[in-house]
Design a protein around this motif. Sequence first.
Motif, PDB file in Angstrom:
ATOM      1  N   LEU B 237      -7.209  13.842  10.959  1.00  0.00           N
ATOM      2  CA  LEU B 237      -6.665  14.108  12.185  1.00  0.00           C
ATOM      3  C   LEU B 237      -6.413  12.752  12.508  1.00  0.00           C
ATOM      4  CD1 LEU B 237      -8.334  17.463  13.526  1.00  0.00           C
ATOM      5  CD2 LEU B 237      -6.139  16.821  12.650  1.00  0.00           C
ATOM      6  N   GLU B 238      -7.176  11.386  12.613  1.00  0.00           N
ATOM      7  CA  GLU B 238      -7.292  10.640  13.016  1.00  0.00           C
ATOM      8  C   GLU B 238      -6.022   9.632  12.426  1.00  0.00           C
ATOM      9  OE1 GLU B 238     -10.562   8.101  13.680  1.00  0.00           O
ATOM     10  OE2 GLU B 238      -9.037   6.433  12.794  1.00  0.00           O
ATOM     11  N   LEU B 239      -6.007   9.811  11.057  1.00  0.00           N
ATOM     12  CA  LEU B 239      -5.271   8.846  10.127  1.00  0.00           C
ATOM     13  C   LEU B 239      -3.882   9.026  10.348  1.00  0.00           C
ATOM     14  CD1 LEU B 239      -7.151   8.986   7.034  1.00  0.00           C
ATOM     15  CD2 LEU B 239      -5.499   6.386   8.672  1.00  0.00           C
ATOM     16  N   GLU B 240      -3.720  10.639  10.390  1.00  0.00           N
ATOM     17  CA  GLU B 240      -2.429  11.374  10.996  1.00  0.00           C
ATOM     18  C   GLU B 240      -1.629  10.733  12.058  1.00  0.00           C
ATOM     19  OE1 GLU B 240      -0.895  13.462   8.543  1.00  0.00           O
ATOM     20  OE2 GLU B 240       1.091  14.561  10.045  1.00  0.00           O
ATOM     21  N   LYS B 241      -2.083  10.537  13.454  1.00  0.00           N
ATOM     22  CA  LYS B 241      -2.022   9.939  14.529  1.00  0.00           C
ATOM     23  C   LYS B 241      -1.769   8.239  14.080  1.00  0.00           C
ATOM     24  CE  LYS B 241      -4.035  12.734  18.277  1.00  0.00           C
ATOM     25  NZ  LYS B 241      -5.176  13.157  17.438  1.00  0.00           N
ATOM     26  N   SER B 242      -2.692   7.416  13.700  1.00  0.00           N
ATOM     27  CA  SER B 242      -1.804   6.371  13.754  1.00  0.00           C
ATOM     28  C   SER B 242      -1.776   5.585  12.195  1.00  0.00           C
ATOM     29  CB  SER B 242      -3.553   5.601  13.315  1.00  0.00           C
ATOM     30  OG  SER B 242      -4.647   6.335  12.222  1.00  0.00           O
ATOM     31  N   GLY B 243      -1.787   6.206  11.519  1.00  0.00           N
ATOM     32  CA  GLY B 243      -1.457   6.197  10.360  1.00  0.00           C
ATOM     33  C   GLY B 243      -2.051   5.280   9.763  1.00  0.00           C
ATOM     34  N   TYR B 244      -1.662   4.379   8.127  1.00  0.00           N
ATOM     35  CA  TYR B 244      -2.443   3.689   7.370  1.00  0.00           C
ATOM     36  C   TYR B 244      -1.804   1.962   7.956  1.00  0.00           C
ATOM     37  CZ  TYR B 244      -3.191   7.884   4.187  1.00  0.00           C
ATOM     38  OH  TYR B 244      -3.474   9.329   3.931  1.00  0.00           O
ATOM     39  N   ALA B 245      -1.876   1.891   8.716  1.00  0.00           N
ATOM     40  CA  ALA B 245      -1.350   0.370   9.185  1.00  0.00           C
ATOM     41  C   ALA B 245      -2.418  -0.361   9.060  1.00  0.00           C
ATOM     42  CB  ALA B 245      -0.139   0.693  10.817  1.00  0.00           C
ATOM     43  N   ASP B 246      -3.411  -0.192   9.558  1.00  0.00           N
ATOM     44  CA  ASP B 246      -4.314  -0.669   9.199  1.00  0.00           C
ATOM     45  C   ASP B 246      -5.507  -1.053   8.659  1.00  0.00           C
ATOM     46  OD1 ASP B 246      -4.300  -0.238  12.184  1.00  0.00           O
ATOM     47  OD2 ASP B 246      -6.548   1.076  12.524  1.00  0.00           O
ATOM     48  N   TYR B 247      -5.181  -0.049   7.366  1.00  0.00           N
ATOM     49  CA  TYR B 247      -5.431   0.323   6.081  1.00  0.00           C
ATOM     50  C   TYR B 247      -4.233  -0.751   5.095  1.00  0.00           C
ATOM     51  CZ  TYR B 247      -8.483   2.855   8.196  1.00  0.00           C
ATOM     52  OH  TYR B 247      -9.080   4.028   8.810  1.00  0.00           O
ATOM     53  N   ARG B 248      -3.089  -1.045   4.775  1.00  0.00           N
ATOM     54  CA  ARG B 248      -2.108  -1.892   5.085  1.00  0.00           C
ATOM     55  C   ARG B 248      -2.327  -3.289   4.844  1.00  0.00           C
ATOM     56  NH1 ARG B 248       1.837   1.741   5.464  1.00  0.00           N
ATOM     57  NH2 ARG B 248       1.947   3.566   3.410  1.00  0.00           N
ATOM     58  N   GLY B 249      -2.814  -2.984   6.265  1.00  0.00           N
ATOM     59  CA  GLY B 249      -3.338  -4.660   6.388  1.00  0.00           C
ATOM     60  C   GLY B 249      -4.226  -5.258   5.532  1.00  0.00           C
ATOM     61  N   ASN B 250      -5.046  -4.182   5.695  1.00  0.00           N
ATOM     62  CA  ASN B 250      -6.565  -4.747   4.645  1.00  0.00           C
ATOM     63  C   ASN B 250      -5.919  -5.180   3.950  1.00  0.00           C
ATOM     64  OD1 ASN B 250      -9.141  -4.989   4.171  1.00  0.00           O
ATOM     65  ND2 ASN B 250      -9.416  -2.791   4.082  1.00  0.00           N
ATOM     66  N   GLU B 251      -5.444  -4.477   3.111  1.00  0.00           N
ATOM     67  CA  GLU B 251      -5.078  -4.922   1.695  1.00  0.00           C
ATOM     68  C   GLU B 251      -3.807  -5.572   1.613  1.00  0.00           C
ATOM     69  OE1 GLU B 251      -2.766  -1.893  -1.407  1.00  0.00           O
ATOM     70  OE2 GLU B 251      -2.816  -1.013   1.107  1.00  0.00           O
ATOM     71  N   ALA B 252      -3.016  -6.421   2.375  1.00  0.00           N
ATOM     72  CA  ALA B 252      -2.957  -7.201   2.387  1.00  0.00           C
ATOM     73  C   ALA B 252      -2.985  -8.453   2.402  1.00  0.00           C
ATOM     74  CB  ALA B 252      -1.285  -7.515   3.518  1.00  0.00           C
ATOM     75  N   ALA B 253      -4.697  -9.024   3.179  1.00  0.00           N
ATOM     76  CA  ALA B 253      -5.488  -9.774   3.713  1.00  0.00           C
ATOM     77  C   ALA B 253      -5.831 -10.126   2.092  1.00  0.00           C
ATOM     78  CB  ALA B 253      -6.327  -9.610   4.857  1.00  0.00           C
ATOM     79  N   HIS B 254      -5.594  -8.718   1.512  1.00  0.00           N
ATOM     80  CA  HIS B 254      -6.863  -9.289  -0.005  1.00  0.00           C
ATOM     81  C   HIS B 254      -5.917  -9.587  -2.107  1.00  0.00           C
ATOM     82  CE1 HIS B 254     -10.492  -6.633   1.674  1.00  0.00           C
ATOM     83  NE2 HIS B 254     -10.883  -7.415   0.550  1.00  0.00           N
ATOM     84  N   ALA B 255      -4.492  -9.310  -0.603  1.00  0.00           N
ATOM     85  CA  ALA B 255      -3.865  -9.865  -1.879  1.00  0.00           C
ATOM     86  C   ALA B 255      -3.185 -10.810  -2.329  1.00  0.00           C
ATOM     87  CB  ALA B 255      -2.367  -8.883  -1.484  1.00  0.00           C
TER      88      ALA B 255
END
Lengths: 394, 255
Positions: B237-255
């Motif tokens: 439910l939390e993800l539904e509200k906030s989306g994956y933006a936080d995790y994408r950021g995380n991914e970008a940082a690793h990329a």
Amino acid sequence: MLNALAHFERAKPHLSGDVEARAQALQQAELLGLPTRRVEAWHYTDLPRLLNRASSPSGALTGNDFSALKPHYLVFENGQLSTDAAQLSAEFVAPEADLSADAMTLYNHALAENGVTLNFDNSPETIVVIETKGSETQHFMHRVKLGAGVKATVVDDHAALGYSNVIWHVELAADAQLTLVHIQQSGQYVGHCTANLAANAQFKQMTLLTGGDVARHATHVKLQQAGAKADLHSAILGRAVSHNDVTYTIEHQAADTHSHTTSHQALADAARGVFQGKVIVQRDAQRVDAQMQARAMMLSSEAEINAKPELEIYADDVACAHGTAIGEIDADALFFLRARGIDEASARQLLITGFVEQLLTHCDDKALADVLRRHIEQKISALTLTKLEADHAV
Amino acid sequence: MSALLEISNLQAGIGDKAILKGLDLTIQAGEVHAIMGPNGSGKSTLSYVLSGKDGYDITGGSMQFDGHDLADLQAEERAIAGLFLAFQYPLEIPGVTNMTFLKTALNAVRRGRGEDEMDAASFLRLAREKSRALGMDDDMLKRQLNVGFSGGEKKRNEILQMAMLEPKLAILDETDSGLDIDALKIVAEGVNAQRSPERGMLVITHYQRLLDFIKPDVVHVMANGRIVRSGGPELALELEKSGYADYRGNEAAHA
């Protein structure tokens, strides 16, 4: 390889019809010679070369049990009818030699010593199975003529081992419906079928090639009047060094005529497949619907397919399409089946079977479809897939 | 008690491209786990690597399933061991009827599990019973496998296969994709009917919506080839509200 002159001399005492004209046809045939790749219609099937090479074993013959269809049986063995044709008034009528014909027709006109003549004027629906056996050279002239509205099914069950030159003449009057099935599992069969269709007549041809050394099945359909329809379907399971050629010419001579052509060729070992399909739509043949689709599944790196679809359209209001697709067994489909617990060899077998059995989607007669299905499945289970697995591992 | 599925530090990819980068996941029998994550996080790769699709290189870590090391088993052996993947895009197989396919699969699995093959009559009874329970027409059994099936029919057919093969662990790969809400409900009901204390499920999805109908015990967030966060149903439910933006950021940082 056939030695036509010697064969003629041997057959002469038994030949019916105008034997002198037949001798002339033979002379003309010998002048032209067996068609080589220089003859356009035979570009992928160089007959002298194919007939001269050492023949490969056909594998075990599969007996087809048609009893569920309750057919009339006519059995030819080495050119001789071993059953009674009188039951159908189907006695052979000798060909009249046409000296302007092509070489293969001339050979047939010279040498045909047997065949069936089916003339159904207003009979109830009839099913005839013509079985051909033996190992000698055979020449047949078969004729099928259906009167207005008459329905019939004719099955050409070919399990002979030698060379056969076979001509089929089909004449369908208005609203007549003929289903013509060819099953070739052995030998060298060079066949030519011409079919002329009157208004609303329907000609359905299903050709199943599962093991002949040389298979050439040419069909020339003329849709002469409005509403005539041709359904031409073939399936090939090629193995060893078999040569499998299906060649279609479909002439839409009248408006509102339809044709549907499909071919599914599964080619293993060093088998060769040929698909030639030519659709001709004449100038005044408007509202024609012609669909042609050829598919090949290559099961070995040594297999070969030659596909040549052609459209020749002189009318402007028509729906014509052709397509050719050549590929291997689909890796994703294979994984899908394996993920359901089916081992790789069985999964391959299931996919090949499904591919070849698409022929049956055009068969409305369940009993007939069952015979064809059993035939296909027996031939596929006999196919050695070791070669495939070796290829796959590379 | 040992876990039904235990994945530790799993690393896998295609050729030089690493996709799974040290993934850990443990599922006990009876549990339903959901994996959510942005596109490209490696969710589908995980389902393919678990079920044994060719073309992936496993470069590190381990996958233990019900006493088997999955890396030792072919795809078909994994199915026999009780692993089931419901495909995101079920394949169309012309010329093979649904019935022939189901019977071949069921008997292959039964043979592999040391059980007798099922005779034609018993099989037909079972297939009809299971397909009717999923609201499927008997006609669908006679049709060519998935050929001309709608998106909903294909997914229902996947659940039918699951019901026939009775796996210990079912992986549902984006089962909700391409389904309207009515089809989604039917499919989810079919899945829920198969929840049991002996069976684990791994539900892979991009959207929270499916989890309204298939309630998970545990929700994981996957990003950049790893599980980066785990929690209860409230995480979805939390993800539904906030989306994956936080995790994408995380991914970008690793990329």
